[in-house]
Design a protein around this motif. Structure first.
Motif, PDB file in Angstrom:
ATOM      1  N   UNK A  51     -30.173  47.949 -53.922  1.00  0.00           N
ATOM      2  CA  UNK A  51     -29.237  48.600 -53.000  1.00  0.00           C
ATOM      3  C   UNK A  51     -27.813  48.104 -53.236  1.00  0.00           C
ATOM      4  N   UNK A  52     -27.657  46.802 -53.382  1.00  0.00           N
ATOM      5  CA  UNK A  52     -26.313  46.237 -53.570  1.00  0.00           C
ATOM      6  C   UNK A  52     -25.647  46.810 -54.816  1.00  0.00           C
ATOM      7  N   UNK A  53     -26.404  46.937 -55.898  1.00  0.00           N
ATOM      8  CA  UNK A  53     -25.827  47.489 -57.133  1.00  0.00           C
ATOM      9  C   UNK A  53     -25.416  48.939 -56.940  1.00  0.00           C
ATOM     10  N   UNK A  54     -26.219  49.692 -56.202  1.00  0.00           N
ATOM     11  CA  UNK A  54     -25.864  51.097 -55.957  1.00  0.00           C
ATOM     12  C   UNK A  54     -24.588  51.217 -55.125  1.00  0.00           C
ATOM     13  N   UNK A  55     -24.463  50.392 -54.090  1.00  0.00           N
ATOM     14  CA  UNK A  55     -23.252  50.426 -53.264  1.00  0.00           C
ATOM     15  C   UNK A  55     -22.041  50.042 -54.102  1.00  0.00           C
ATOM     16  N   UNK A  56     -22.166  48.997 -54.905  1.00  0.00           N
ATOM     17  CA  UNK A  56     -21.048  48.578 -55.757  1.00  0.00           C
ATOM     18  C   UNK A  56     -20.664  49.668 -56.745  1.00  0.00           C
ATOM     19  N   UNK A  57     -21.654  50.362 -57.304  1.00  0.00           N
ATOM     20  CA  UNK A  57     -21.375  51.431 -58.268  1.00  0.00           C
ATOM     21  C   UNK A  57     -20.612  52.575 -57.599  1.00  0.00           C
ATOM     22  N   UNK A  58     -21.050  52.974 -56.415  1.00  0.00           N
ATOM     23  CA  UNK A  58     -20.370  54.063 -55.702  1.00  0.00           C
ATOM     24  C   UNK A  58     -18.943  53.646 -55.353  1.00  0.00           C
ATOM     25  N   UNK A  59     -18.767  52.409 -54.917  1.00  0.00           N
ATOM     26  CA  UNK A  59     -17.419  51.945 -54.572  1.00  0.00           C
ATOM     27  C   UNK A  59     -16.517  51.909 -55.798  1.00  0.00           C
ATOM     28  N   UNK A  60     -17.053  51.508 -56.942  1.00  0.00           N
ATOM     29  CA  UNK A  60     -16.240  51.506 -58.162  1.00  0.00           C
ATOM     30  C   UNK A  60     -15.840  52.921 -58.552  1.00  0.00           C
ATOM     31  N   UNK A  61     -16.766  53.878 -58.377  1.00  0.00           N
ATOM     32  CA  UNK A  61     -16.448  55.270 -58.702  1.00  0.00           C
ATOM     33  C   UNK A  61     -15.351  55.799 -57.793  1.00  0.00           C
ATOM     34  N   UNK A  62     -15.388  55.399 -56.526  1.00  0.00           N
ATOM     35  CA  UNK A  62     -14.408  55.924 -55.563  1.00  0.00           C
ATOM     36  C   UNK A  62     -13.093  55.157 -55.628  1.00  0.00           C
ATOM     37  N   UNK A  63     -13.160  53.809 -55.564  1.00  0.00           N
ATOM     38  CA  UNK A  63     -11.961  52.988 -55.424  1.00  0.00           C
ATOM     39  C   UNK A  63     -11.543  52.274 -56.695  1.00  0.00           C
ATOM     40  N   UNK A  64     -12.364  52.286 -57.733  1.00  0.00           N
ATOM     41  CA  UNK A  64     -12.075  51.503 -58.924  1.00  0.00           C
ATOM     42  C   UNK A  64     -12.693  50.121 -58.781  1.00  0.00           C
ATOM     43  N   UNK A  65     -12.507  49.251 -59.771  1.00  0.00           N
ATOM     44  CA  UNK A  65     -13.110  47.916 -59.694  1.00  0.00           C
ATOM     45  C   UNK A  65     -12.607  47.151 -58.478  1.00  0.00           C
ATOM     46  N   UNK A  66     -13.494  46.363 -57.900  1.00  0.00           N
ATOM     47  CA  UNK A  66     -13.133  45.586 -56.711  1.00  0.00           C
ATOM     48  C   UNK A  66     -12.123  44.515 -57.087  1.00  0.00           C
TER      49      UNK A  66
ATOM     50  N   UNK B 258     -26.081  43.784 -49.044  1.00  0.00           N
ATOM     51  CA  UNK B 258     -26.747  42.518 -49.338  1.00  0.00           C
ATOM     52  C   UNK B 258     -27.756  42.154 -48.257  1.00  0.00           C
ATOM     53  N   UNK B 259     -27.412  42.399 -46.994  1.00  0.00           N
ATOM     54  CA  UNK B 259     -28.340  42.115 -45.898  1.00  0.00           C
ATOM     55  C   UNK B 259     -29.569  43.001 -46.013  1.00  0.00           C
ATOM     56  N   UNK B 260     -29.364  44.299 -46.235  1.00  0.00           N
ATOM     57  CA  UNK B 260     -30.494  45.221 -46.364  1.00  0.00           C
ATOM     58  C   UNK B 260     -31.351  44.828 -47.563  1.00  0.00           C
ATOM     59  N   UNK B 261     -30.698  44.443 -48.652  1.00  0.00           N
ATOM     60  CA  UNK B 261     -31.434  44.056 -49.865  1.00  0.00           C
ATOM     61  C   UNK B 261     -32.368  42.882 -49.592  1.00  0.00           C
ATOM     62  N   UNK B 262     -31.904  41.898 -48.846  1.00  0.00           N
ATOM     63  CA  UNK B 262     -32.742  40.735 -48.545  1.00  0.00           C
ATOM     64  C   UNK B 262     -33.999  41.123 -47.781  1.00  0.00           C
ATOM     65  N   UNK B 263     -33.888  42.114 -46.905  1.00  0.00           N
ATOM     66  CA  UNK B 263     -35.024  42.473 -46.065  1.00  0.00           C
ATOM     67  C   UNK B 263     -35.927  43.539 -46.677  1.00  0.00           C
TER      68      UNK B 263
END
Length: 185
Positions: free
Chosen positions: A104-119, A92-97
């Motif tokens: 970027x935030x959506x990509x990070x969330x997608x990778x985390x869902x693939x690895x860990x499942x839904x948050x 989120x910080x990187x996305x703002x700048x």
């Protein structure tokens, strides 16, 4: 009249300075990033920093009632939650700048869902205990059971006994061989 090429170079310089200042601000925000996660029973709280670095692991008295295996699972799960939250906050910080060119935030969330499942829904971290009375603070810092005496220091073991020495070669006796050496050698 000014030269359009000079104006273009000056404009590019101003934009570069603005981006540089923005990246410096982003770096400072990243350094301050903190993501806390608590286990569902609140026995374990983990604070992660930039890059998923673990800054603190806190155990409440409830943690001591868990079996070693259950405590280990609780710590690992809570660590993963804190690190994942740190990654989301970083994105989120990187996305703002960086703007809206790449989500970027959506990509990070997608990778985390693939690895860990839904948050999962995270409970808020426990409130700090600074507002309690002096007695409450003292009780939370010092459990009700009596303090144990520190373990007694054992005296160091005696040094090992010296090992017996083997006799060395017999001393050399100079004989009158007139410098030619012994015939027995």
């Amino acid at each position: 009249m000014s030269d359009p090429r000079v104006e273009a170079v000056e404009e590019a310089g101003r934009k570069a300075e603005q981006r540089l200042a923005g990246y410096q601000n982003m770096k400072e925000e990243m350094a301050q990033l903190r993501a806390a996660a608590s286990s569902p029973d609140r026995a374990v709280t983990v604070v992660a920093g930039p890059g998923g670095s673990i800054l603190n692991v806190e155990f409440r008295p409830e943690a001591m009632r868990l079996s070693p295996q259950a405590l280990g699972r609780s710590v690992m799960t809570t660590l993963q939650l804190a690190v994942a939250q740190s990654a989301r906050q970083s994105a989120e910080i990187v996305q703002r700048f960086t703007g809206d060119q790449i989500d970027i935030a959506a990509r990070v969330n997608k990778v985390q869902e693939e690895i860990f499942g839904p948050a999962p829904e995270l409970p808020p971290p426990p409130p700090p205990q600074a507002n309690g009375s002096f007695l409450q603070q003292a009780r939370s810092q010092h459990p009700q059971h009596p303090p144990q005496a520190p373990p007694r220091m054992q005296p160091p073991p005696p040094p090992p006994a010296p090992r017996p020495q083997r006799p060395g070669p017999p001393p050399r006796v100079d004989d009158d061989d007139e410098g030619f050496g012994s015939i027995l050698r």
